[in-house]
Motif scaffolding. Structure first.
Motif, PDB file in Angstrom:
ATOM      1  N   UNK A 147       0.842  -1.200   0.000  1.00 24.54           N
ATOM      2  CA  UNK A 147       0.000   0.000   0.000  1.00 24.54           C
ATOM      3  C   UNK A 147       0.875   1.246   0.000  1.00 24.54           C
ATOM      4  N   UNK A 148       0.235   2.410  -0.176  1.00 25.87           N
ATOM      5  CA  UNK A 148       0.959   3.655  -0.377  1.00 25.87           C
ATOM      6  C   UNK A 148       1.772   4.076   0.844  1.00 25.87           C
ATOM      7  N   UNK A 149       1.358   3.687   2.033  1.00 22.16           N
ATOM      8  CA  UNK A 149       2.084   4.080   3.223  1.00 22.16           C
ATOM      9  C   UNK A 149       3.082   3.044   3.704  1.00 22.16           C
ATOM     10  N   UNK A 150       3.336   2.034   2.910  1.00 20.93           N
ATOM     11  CA  UNK A 150       4.218   0.953   3.346  1.00 20.93           C
ATOM     12  C   UNK A 150       5.642   1.462   3.525  1.00 20.93           C
ATOM     13  N   UNK A 151       6.306   0.971   4.575  1.00 17.73           N
ATOM     14  CA  UNK A 151       7.682   1.376   4.865  1.00 17.73           C
ATOM     15  C   UNK A 151       8.612   0.203   4.585  1.00 17.73           C
ATOM     16  N   UNK A 152       9.650   0.436   3.797  1.00 18.20           N
ATOM     17  CA  UNK A 152      10.637  -0.600   3.534  1.00 18.20           C
ATOM     18  C   UNK A 152      10.299  -1.451   2.328  1.00 18.20           C
ATOM     19  N   UNK A 153      11.094  -2.494   2.148  1.00 16.77           N
ATOM     20  CA  UNK A 153      10.959  -3.384   0.995  1.00 16.77           C
ATOM     21  C   UNK A 153      10.938  -4.817   1.516  1.00 16.77           C
ATOM     22  N   UNK A 154       9.775  -5.472   1.491  1.00 14.82           N
ATOM     23  CA  UNK A 154       9.552  -6.701   2.263  1.00 14.82           C
ATOM     24  C   UNK A 154      10.311  -7.944   1.801  1.00 14.82           C
ATOM     25  N   UNK A 155      10.887  -7.968   0.599  1.00 19.12           N
ATOM     26  CA  UNK A 155      11.618  -9.154   0.169  1.00 19.12           C
ATOM     27  C   UNK A 155      13.113  -9.062   0.448  1.00 19.12           C
ATOM     28  N   UNK A 156      13.546  -7.971   1.033  1.00 20.25           N
ATOM     29  CA  UNK A 156      14.950  -7.893   1.426  1.00 20.25           C
ATOM     30  C   UNK A 156      15.202  -8.829   2.602  1.00 20.25           C
ATOM     31  N   UNK A 157      16.387  -9.428   2.623  1.00 18.82           N
ATOM     32  CA  UNK A 157      16.690 -10.431   3.638  1.00 18.82           C
ATOM     33  C   UNK A 157      16.677  -9.852   5.056  1.00 18.82           C
ATOM     34  N   UNK A 158      16.929  -8.555   5.196  1.00 19.77           N
ATOM     35  CA  UNK A 158      16.972  -7.960   6.531  1.00 19.77           C
ATOM     36  C   UNK A 158      15.649  -7.330   6.947  1.00 19.77           C
ATOM     37  N   UNK A 159      14.593  -7.522   6.152  1.00 16.17           N
ATOM     38  CA  UNK A 159      13.285  -6.975   6.520  1.00 16.17           C
ATOM     39  C   UNK A 159      12.667  -7.847   7.616  1.00 16.17           C
ATOM     40  N   UNK A 160      12.205  -7.241   8.714  1.00 18.10           N
ATOM     41  CA  UNK A 160      11.645  -8.048   9.810  1.00 18.10           C
ATOM     42  C   UNK A 160      10.388  -8.792   9.393  1.00 18.10           C
ATOM     43  N   UNK A 161      10.232 -10.027   9.890  1.00 17.85           N
ATOM     44  CA  UNK A 161       9.079 -10.852   9.524  1.00 17.85           C
ATOM     45  C   UNK A 161       7.767 -10.206   9.947  1.00 17.85           C
ATOM     46  N   UNK A 162       7.780  -9.463  11.039  1.00 18.20           N
ATOM     47  CA  UNK A 162       6.556  -8.835  11.528  1.00 18.20           C
ATOM     48  C   UNK A 162       6.289  -7.498  10.855  1.00 18.20           C
ATOM     49  N   UNK A 163       7.210  -7.026  10.010  1.00 15.57           N
ATOM     50  CA  UNK A 163       7.031  -5.746   9.356  1.00 15.57           C
ATOM     51  C   UNK A 163       7.492  -4.591  10.226  1.00 15.57           C
ATOM     52  N   UNK A 164       7.363  -3.388   9.698  1.00  7.92           N
ATOM     53  CA  UNK A 164       7.790  -2.186  10.419  1.00  7.92           C
ATOM     54  C   UNK A 164       6.628  -1.524  11.155  1.00  7.92           C
ATOM     55  N   UNK A 165       5.440  -1.568  10.578  1.00  6.14           N
ATOM     56  CA  UNK A 165       4.260  -0.948  11.189  1.00  6.14           C
ATOM     57  C   UNK A 165       3.060  -1.855  10.964  1.00  6.14           C
ATOM     58  N   UNK A 166       1.996  -1.609  11.708  1.00 11.65           N
ATOM     59  CA  UNK A 166       0.731  -2.278  11.460  1.00 11.65           C
ATOM     60  C   UNK A 166      -0.334  -1.222  11.208  1.00 11.65           C
ATOM     61  N   UNK A 167      -1.364  -1.604  10.502  1.00  5.78           N
ATOM     62  CA  UNK A 167      -2.407  -0.644  10.123  1.00  5.78           C
ATOM     63  C   UNK A 167      -3.769  -1.140  10.583  1.00  5.78           C
ATOM     64  N   UNK A 168      -4.652  -0.203  10.850  1.00  4.31           N
ATOM     65  CA  UNK A 168      -6.027  -0.519  11.226  1.00  4.31           C
ATOM     66  C   UNK A 168      -6.913   0.653  10.855  1.00  4.31           C
ATOM     67  N   UNK A 169      -8.206   0.397  10.791  1.00  3.30           N
ATOM     68  CA  UNK A 169      -9.155   1.473  10.519  1.00  3.30           C
ATOM     69  C   UNK A 169      -9.626   2.060  11.833  1.00  3.30           C
ATOM     70  N   UNK A 170      -9.442   3.353  11.997  1.00  2.00           N
ATOM     71  CA  UNK A 170      -9.840   4.042  13.216  1.00  2.00           C
ATOM     72  C   UNK A 170     -11.244   4.622  13.038  1.00  2.00           C
ATOM     73  N   UNK A 171     -12.181   4.134  13.861  1.00  2.00           N
ATOM     74  CA  UNK A 171     -13.579   4.578  13.742  1.00  2.00           C
ATOM     75  C   UNK A 171     -13.733   6.056  14.085  1.00  2.00           C
ATOM     76  N   UNK A 172     -12.954   6.528  15.032  1.00  2.00           N
ATOM     77  CA  UNK A 172     -13.060   7.933  15.440  1.00  2.00           C
ATOM     78  C   UNK A 172     -12.562   8.863  14.342  1.00  2.00           C
TER      79      UNK A 172
END
Length: 213
Positions: A147-172
Motif C-alpha cells: 500500500x501507499x504508506x508501506x515502509x521498507x521493501x519486504x523481500x529484502x533479507x533484513x526486513x523483519x518478519x513482523x514488518x515495520x508498522x501495522x495498520x487498522x481502521x480508526x472509527x473515530x
C-alpha cells in the motif's frame, strides 16, 4: 518460427559471440544459459540480444530482483542486489537468462528496460516495491503490491518478519492509521508429524492410496 530448439551449447556460444566484451560471463548449467552483464553495458547488451539475427529475443517473459546478502554468510563476496531477466525468442524457439548486478548496495540502480520491452513496466515496479531496486528511466516507478504508506521493501533479507508498522481502521478518525508493531517478532518452525503407516508408505509395491498396482 522453428519447432526445433537450438542446442544449449550452441546458444551459449552464440550469446557469448554476440555480446562480446559486454558479457562478463556466459554459463551453461542444467541446460540453461545465463549471461552476466555489467550495469553500464546492460541496455546495449539487451538491444543486441533483441536485434541480433541469431538471437531474436523479442519477448521479455520475466524480470525480478534478488538479494544476495545471505551469500556473505557463506564467505561469498560481491554486490548485494541483482536483477534477473528471462528472455524468449519465439522465432528461434530459445530462452536466455540475463543477470545484472547493481553497483551500489545502499542505492541499487540499473537502467529500465521499458524502452526495449514495454512489458518490463510492471515487473520493474514489483522489483522496486519488494527489493528497492531503482530503474533509471522508468516513467512511472511506484509501488504496485504494497500500500501507499508501506515502509521498507519486504523481500529484502533484513526486513523483519513482523514488518515495520501495522495498520487498522480508526472509527473515530474514520481513516486508516499506522502504528508501531505490537506483536513480538519471532520465527515459527512448524512441527512435522510423521506417522509410521501414513498413506500406505510402508506397503512397498502398492499405491499410496492403498490400491494395488
Amino acid at each position: 518460427m522453428t519447432d526445433v530448439a537450438i542446442r544449449p551449447e550452441e546458444l551459449r556460444d552464440t550469446v557469448a559471440r554476440v555480446l562480446g566484451a559486454k558479457a562478463r560471463e556466459v554459463t551453461l548449467v542444467l541446460d540453461e544459459v545465463t549471461a552476466v552483464v555489467g550495469a553500464p553495458d546492460y541496455l546495449a547488451a539487451m538491444r543486441l540480444l533483441r536485434d541480433a539475427p541469431e538471437c531474436k529475443f523479442d519477448q521479455l517473459i520475466d524480470l525480478c530482483a534478488v538479494d544476495y546478502s545471505s551469500w556473505r554468510d557463506l564467505g561469498a563476496e560481491g554486490p548485494r542486489f541483482a536483477v534477473v531477466v528471462h528472455l524468449l525468442s519465439v522465432a528461434l524457439n530459445q530462452r536466455l537468462r540475463v543477470r545484472v548486478f547493481c553497483p551500489d548496495d545502499d542505492f541499487p540502480v540499473v537502467p529500465s528496460l521499458c524502452p526495449i520491452w514495454s512489458g518490463a513496466n510492471w515487473f520493474e515496479r514489483e522489483a522496486f516495491d519488494l527489493y528497492g531496486v531503482v530503474f533509471d528511466g522508468h516513467e512511472d516507478l511506484r509501488r504496485i503490491l504494497t500500500d501507499y504508506g508501506f515502509i521498507g521493501h519486504p523481500f529484502r533479507k533484513d526486513f523483519p518478519l513482523s514488518g515495520e508498522v501495522e495498520m487498522r481502521y480508526d472509527e473515530t478518525q474514520r481513516r486508516v492509521v499506522y502504528e508501531p508493531v505490537t506483536i513480538e517478532p519471532r520465527e515459527v518452525t512448524p512441527r512435522i508429524i510423521r506417522e509410521e503407516h501414513y498413506a500406505g508408505l510402508d506397503r512397498g509395491d502398492q499405491w499410496l492410496g492403498g490400491v494395488n498396482r
